[in-house]
Design a protein around this motif. Structure first.
Motif, PDB file in Angstrom:
ATOM      1  N   GLU A 150       0.831  -1.203   0.000  1.00 36.44           N
ATOM      2  CA  GLU A 150       0.000   0.000   0.000  1.00 36.44           C
ATOM      3  C   GLU A 150       0.866   1.254   0.000  1.00 36.44           C
ATOM      4  O   GLU A 150       0.549   2.236  -0.674  1.00 36.44           O
ATOM      5  CB  GLU A 150      -0.921  -0.018   1.219  1.00 36.44           C
ATOM      6  N   ALA A 151       1.955   1.224   0.751  1.00 38.57           N
ATOM      7  CA  ALA A 151       2.840   2.384   0.815  1.00 38.57           C
ATOM      8  C   ALA A 151       3.559   2.625  -0.512  1.00 38.57           C
ATOM      9  O   ALA A 151       3.907   3.771  -0.838  1.00 38.57           O
ATOM     10  CB  ALA A 151       3.859   2.202   1.938  1.00 38.57           C
ATOM     11  N   MET A 152       3.778   1.561  -1.289  1.00 42.10           N
ATOM     12  CA  MET A 152       4.520   1.670  -2.553  1.00 42.10           C
ATOM     13  C   MET A 152       3.606   1.755  -3.774  1.00 42.10           C
ATOM     14  O   MET A 152       4.079   1.631  -4.904  1.00 42.10           O
ATOM     15  CB  MET A 152       5.449   0.456  -2.699  1.00 42.10           C
ATOM     16  N   GLU A 153       2.334   1.992  -3.576  1.00 39.07           N
ATOM     17  CA  GLU A 153       1.393   1.972  -4.699  1.00 39.07           C
ATOM     18  C   GLU A 153       1.743   3.011  -5.752  1.00 39.07           C
ATOM     19  O   GLU A 153       1.703   2.728  -6.964  1.00 39.07           O
ATOM     20  CB  GLU A 153      -0.041   2.213  -4.188  1.00 39.07           C
ATOM     21  N   GLU A 154       2.092   4.204  -5.350  1.00 38.97           N
ATOM     22  CA  GLU A 154       2.426   5.250  -6.317  1.00 38.97           C
ATOM     23  C   GLU A 154       3.630   4.866  -7.162  1.00 38.97           C
ATOM     24  O   GLU A 154       3.667   5.099  -8.378  1.00 38.97           O
ATOM     25  CB  GLU A 154       2.695   6.572  -5.589  1.00 38.97           C
ATOM     26  N   ASP A 155       4.625   4.252  -6.515  1.00 38.71           N
ATOM     27  CA  ASP A 155       5.812   3.798  -7.244  1.00 38.71           C
ATOM     28  C   ASP A 155       5.444   2.731  -8.268  1.00 38.71           C
ATOM     29  O   ASP A 155       5.941   2.760  -9.406  1.00 38.71           O
ATOM     30  CB  ASP A 155       6.826   3.234  -6.248  1.00 38.71           C
ATOM     31  N   ARG A 156       4.564   1.802  -7.905  1.00 39.44           N
ATOM     32  CA  ARG A 156       4.170   0.736  -8.831  1.00 39.44           C
ATOM     33  C   ARG A 156       3.375   1.285 -10.010  1.00 39.44           C
ATOM     34  O   ARG A 156       3.518   0.815 -11.144  1.00 39.44           O
ATOM     35  CB  ARG A 156       3.350  -0.327  -8.112  1.00 39.44           C
ATOM     36  N   VAL A 157       2.547   2.274  -9.745  1.00 37.36           N
ATOM     37  CA  VAL A 157       1.787   2.910 -10.827  1.00 37.36           C
ATOM     38  C   VAL A 157       2.754   3.544 -11.828  1.00 37.36           C
ATOM     39  O   VAL A 157       2.566   3.444 -13.049  1.00 37.36           O
ATOM     40  CB  VAL A 157       0.811   3.965 -10.257  1.00 37.36           C
ATOM     41  N   THR A 158       3.798   4.173 -11.318  1.00 37.14           N
ATOM     42  CA  THR A 158       4.794   4.801 -12.195  1.00 37.14           C
ATOM     43  C   THR A 158       5.500   3.759 -13.059  1.00 37.14           C
ATOM     44  O   THR A 158       5.753   3.993 -14.247  1.00 37.14           O
ATOM     45  CB  THR A 158       5.824   5.573 -11.356  1.00 37.14           C
ATOM     46  N   ARG A 159       5.807   2.609 -12.492  1.00 38.18           N
ATOM     47  CA  ARG A 159       6.468   1.548 -13.258  1.00 38.18           C
ATOM     48  C   ARG A 159       5.579   1.080 -14.412  1.00 38.18           C
ATOM     49  O   ARG A 159       6.056   0.842 -15.525  1.00 38.18           O
ATOM     50  CB  ARG A 159       6.828   0.377 -12.343  1.00 38.18           C
ATOM     51  N   LYS A 180       3.521 -11.201 -14.982  1.00 37.73           N
ATOM     52  CA  LYS A 180       4.897 -10.834 -14.664  1.00 37.73           C
ATOM     53  C   LYS A 180       4.959  -9.755 -13.583  1.00 37.73           C
ATOM     54  O   LYS A 180       5.986  -9.089 -13.404  1.00 37.73           O
ATOM     55  CB  LYS A 180       5.629 -10.340 -15.926  1.00 37.73           C
ATOM     56  N   ARG A 181       3.885  -9.601 -12.830  1.00 38.21           N
ATOM     57  CA  ARG A 181       3.787  -8.506 -11.862  1.00 38.21           C
ATOM     58  C   ARG A 181       4.822  -8.610 -10.743  1.00 38.21           C
ATOM     59  O   ARG A 181       5.277  -7.589 -10.214  1.00 38.21           O
ATOM     60  CB  ARG A 181       2.383  -8.469 -11.248  1.00 38.21           C
ATOM     61  N   LEU A 182       5.210  -9.838 -10.355  1.00 35.41           N
ATOM     62  CA  LEU A 182       6.073 -10.004  -9.191  1.00 35.41           C
ATOM     63  C   LEU A 182       7.449  -9.383  -9.398  1.00 35.41           C
ATOM     64  O   LEU A 182       8.046  -8.867  -8.449  1.00 35.41           O
ATOM     65  CB  LEU A 182       6.223 -11.497  -8.857  1.00 35.41           C
ATOM     66  N   ILE A 183       7.982  -9.421 -10.610  1.00 37.08           N
ATOM     67  CA  ILE A 183       9.325  -8.864 -10.813  1.00 37.08           C
ATOM     68  C   ILE A 183       9.312  -7.335 -10.721  1.00 37.08           C
ATOM     69  O   ILE A 183      10.366  -6.725 -10.515  1.00 37.08           O
ATOM     70  CB  ILE A 183       9.936  -9.315 -12.162  1.00 37.08           C
ATOM     71  N   PHE A 184       8.131  -6.727 -10.865  1.00 35.05           N
ATOM     72  CA  PHE A 184       8.009  -5.276 -10.733  1.00 35.05           C
ATOM     73  C   PHE A 184       7.433  -4.871  -9.373  1.00 35.05           C
ATOM     74  O   PHE A 184       7.300  -3.679  -9.103  1.00 35.05           O
ATOM     75  CB  PHE A 184       7.117  -4.713 -11.842  1.00 35.05           C
ATOM     76  N   GLY A 185       7.080  -5.860  -8.558  1.00 34.29           N
ATOM     77  CA  GLY A 185       6.501  -5.551  -7.258  1.00 34.29           C
ATOM     78  C   GLY A 185       5.058  -5.097  -7.328  1.00 34.29           C
ATOM     79  O   GLY A 185       4.554  -4.458  -6.399  1.00 34.29           O
ATOM     80  N   ILE A 186       4.375  -5.424  -8.424  1.00 35.33           N
ATOM     81  CA  ILE A 186       2.976  -5.016  -8.604  1.00 35.33           C
ATOM     82  C   ILE A 186       2.083  -5.956  -7.795  1.00 35.33           C
ATOM     83  O   ILE A 186       2.227  -7.172  -7.888  1.00 35.33           O
ATOM     84  CB  ILE A 186       2.588  -5.038 -10.094  1.00 35.33           C
ATOM     85  N   PRO A 187       1.136  -5.423  -7.013  1.00 31.76           N
ATOM     86  CA  PRO A 187       0.310  -6.274  -6.153  1.00 31.76           C
ATOM     87  C   PRO A 187      -0.710  -7.103  -6.925  1.00 31.76           C
ATOM     88  O   PRO A 187      -1.045  -6.799  -8.079  1.00 31.76           O
ATOM     89  CB  PRO A 187      -0.392  -5.277  -5.225  1.00 31.76           C
ATOM     90  N   GLU A 188      -1.192  -8.140  -6.280  1.00 31.85           N
ATOM     91  CA  GLU A 188      -2.175  -9.051  -6.865  1.00 31.85           C
ATOM     92  C   GLU A 188      -3.443  -8.331  -7.301  1.00 31.85           C
ATOM     93  O   GLU A 188      -4.024  -8.636  -8.339  1.00 31.85           O
ATOM     94  CB  GLU A 188      -2.496 -10.143  -5.831  1.00 31.85           C
ATOM     95  N   ASP A 189      -3.884  -7.344  -6.536  1.00 30.29           N
ATOM     96  CA  ASP A 189      -5.166  -6.681  -6.799  1.00 30.29           C
ATOM     97  C   ASP A 189      -5.032  -5.407  -7.630  1.00 30.29           C
ATOM     98  O   ASP A 189      -5.934  -4.569  -7.622  1.00 30.29           O
ATOM     99  CB  ASP A 189      -5.860  -6.358  -5.472  1.00 30.29           C
ATOM    100  N   PHE A 190      -3.922  -5.252  -8.363  1.00 28.66           N
ATOM    101  CA  PHE A 190      -3.737  -4.005  -9.105  1.00 28.66           C
ATOM    102  C   PHE A 190      -4.804  -3.806 -10.173  1.00 28.66           C
ATOM    103  O   PHE A 190      -5.149  -2.673 -10.530  1.00 28.66           O
ATOM    104  CB  PHE A 190      -2.336  -3.958  -9.725  1.00 28.66           C
TER     105      PHE A 190
END
Length: 398
Positions: A150-159, A180-190
């Motif tokens: 949750e804290a890194m959501e903005e970073d994941r959106v940018t990726r 391939k979400r895990l290598i970018f740290g994208i959460p399951e519920d994105f």
């Protein structure tokens, strides 16, 4: 009478034993224990043949692949169980899901569960069936992981935005990003959160039902690659990172310095991965520069600055990659390191690591994973009760 006594004494003095040839030795253990048997050399095949000669291997990169293999059951079972209703699974079903849970076919899943007593548990339910689930301690760890996500959501959106900006038509099938979400740290519920960002993303459903994620707005501030940023800081380092040798006739008789200058002119400028480089002639040198830049930026967006080949090939169409990716990367050993076997190899971004093999920029999720691996090594909770208790108190305080 005397002859009878003589015959009897002779039988005592010279007892008759069975013929050695008819004597059975089947009861003797003659099988050599497996641990003492000499190891047979593995057959030479793409499954076992290394992509990098032993003399050129970099141990800290190779050890990361070994760690992945060691904890494959942990990572895959954690991911699979997390998606199940109530995060439990019947043990009978778990034994059949060897691909999903990450253990070899034909092995007993209970053997792998028992390796992680702090994280996984099995119990008999009221239906008299044995179920697999997380321990209470693992549930606490998962809560911590969720808070990091949750804290890194903005970073994941940018990726994700940068991936779309690099793509050929500024659109990528949603399933590819999910797989391939895990290598970018994208959460399951994105996928459920895409609607929160209408200024960035648009979800399109094609006639065949395929969901496509499209870029809504181009952001010039994001269209700067990691390599371009590095060039502004350390121009000499970037100049040495790539080499695109020029083919020339021997009759030119160029000196070594002249060859270096000629190759440097041909290397720079690189083609930005955020340009329309896909329009270039696919066999031209500029097109190769573009593809090298694409892979460099792709790896820089991953959490660990590395990826398996199938992670990259998944986006082959979107990033205009060719079948010559392996040969192309081998020509750039100053920037990329290839590890693994010819059938399943990985590529590392060298400048993402220091000289000791440590990531220069470590994402909070990777710090969490390292802690998870540490707990996975603990066999008995009593041995590390003090440390675990301290971790629990920290969670309560947070």
């Amino acid at each position: 009478m005397a002859s009878r006594l003589f015959s009897l004494a002779k039988s005592f003095l010279n007892p008759k034993f069975p013929n050695p040839r008819s004597f059975s030795t089947s009861f003797l253990i003659t099988k050599i224990p497996k641990k003492h048997k000499p190891k047979r050399p593995k057959p030479d095949s793409p499954r076992t043949r290394s992509v990098t000669p032993d003399s050129n291997k970099i141990p800290h990169f190779e050890s990361l692949l070994a760690r992945d293999a060691k904890y494959r059951f942990l990572t895959k079972t954690k991911e699979f169980l997390s998606k199940q209703p109530e995060q439990i699974l019947r043990l009978d079903d778990a034994g059949k899901l060897y691909r999903e849970l990450g253990f070899p076919r034909g092995r007993k899943v209970t053997k792998f569960i028992s390796r992680y007593p702090l994280l996984f548990t099995s119990y008999r339910h009221s239906d008299n069936k044995i179920w697999l689930g997380f321990t209470d301690f693992m549930d606490q760890l998962l809560l911590e992981e969720r808070s990091i996500m949750e804290a890194m959501e903005e970073d994941r959106v940018t990726r994700i935005r940068k991936l779309l900006m690099m793509s050929k038509n500024k659109r990528i099938p949603l399933s590819k990003i999910y797989h391939k979400r895990l290598i970018f740290g994208i959460p399951e519920d994105f996928r459920d959160k895409i609607g929160k960002y209408p200024d960035y993303f648009r979800l399109v459903v094609e006639d065949d039902g395929k969901q496509i994620l499209e870029l809504v707005n181009w952001d010039p501030s994001l269209a700067v690659s990691a390599l371009e940023k590095e060039f502004l800081v350390n121009e000499d380092k970037v100049k040495k990172a790539f080499k695109f040798p020029v083919k020339y006739g021997k009759d030119l008789r160029l000196e070594e310095n002249d060859v270096k200058k000629l190759n440097l002119l041909n290397t720079l400028p690189l083609v930005s991965p955020y340009s329309d480089g896909w329009k270039l002639d696919s066999w031209s040198l500029e097109a190769e520069k573009y593809r090298v830049g694409i892979i460099h930026e792709f790896l820089s967006l991953t959490l660990e600055k590395r990826a398996l080949i199938h992670h990259i090939v998944e986006f082959k169409e979107e990033f205009s990659l060719t079948r010559q990716t392996y040969e192309m990367l081998k020509r750039q050993p100053w920037t990329f390191y290839l590890a693994g076997t010819e059938m399943n190899w990985a590529v590392f971004l060298k400048d993402g690591y220091d000289e000791n093999g440590n990531l220069i920029d470590k994402d909070p999720l990777l710090v969490f994973n390292e802690k998870l691996y540490k707990f996975a090594q603990m066999q008995e909770e009593e041995e590390e009760e003090e440390e675990i208790s301290g971790f629990r108190e920290k969670l309560r305080g947070d």
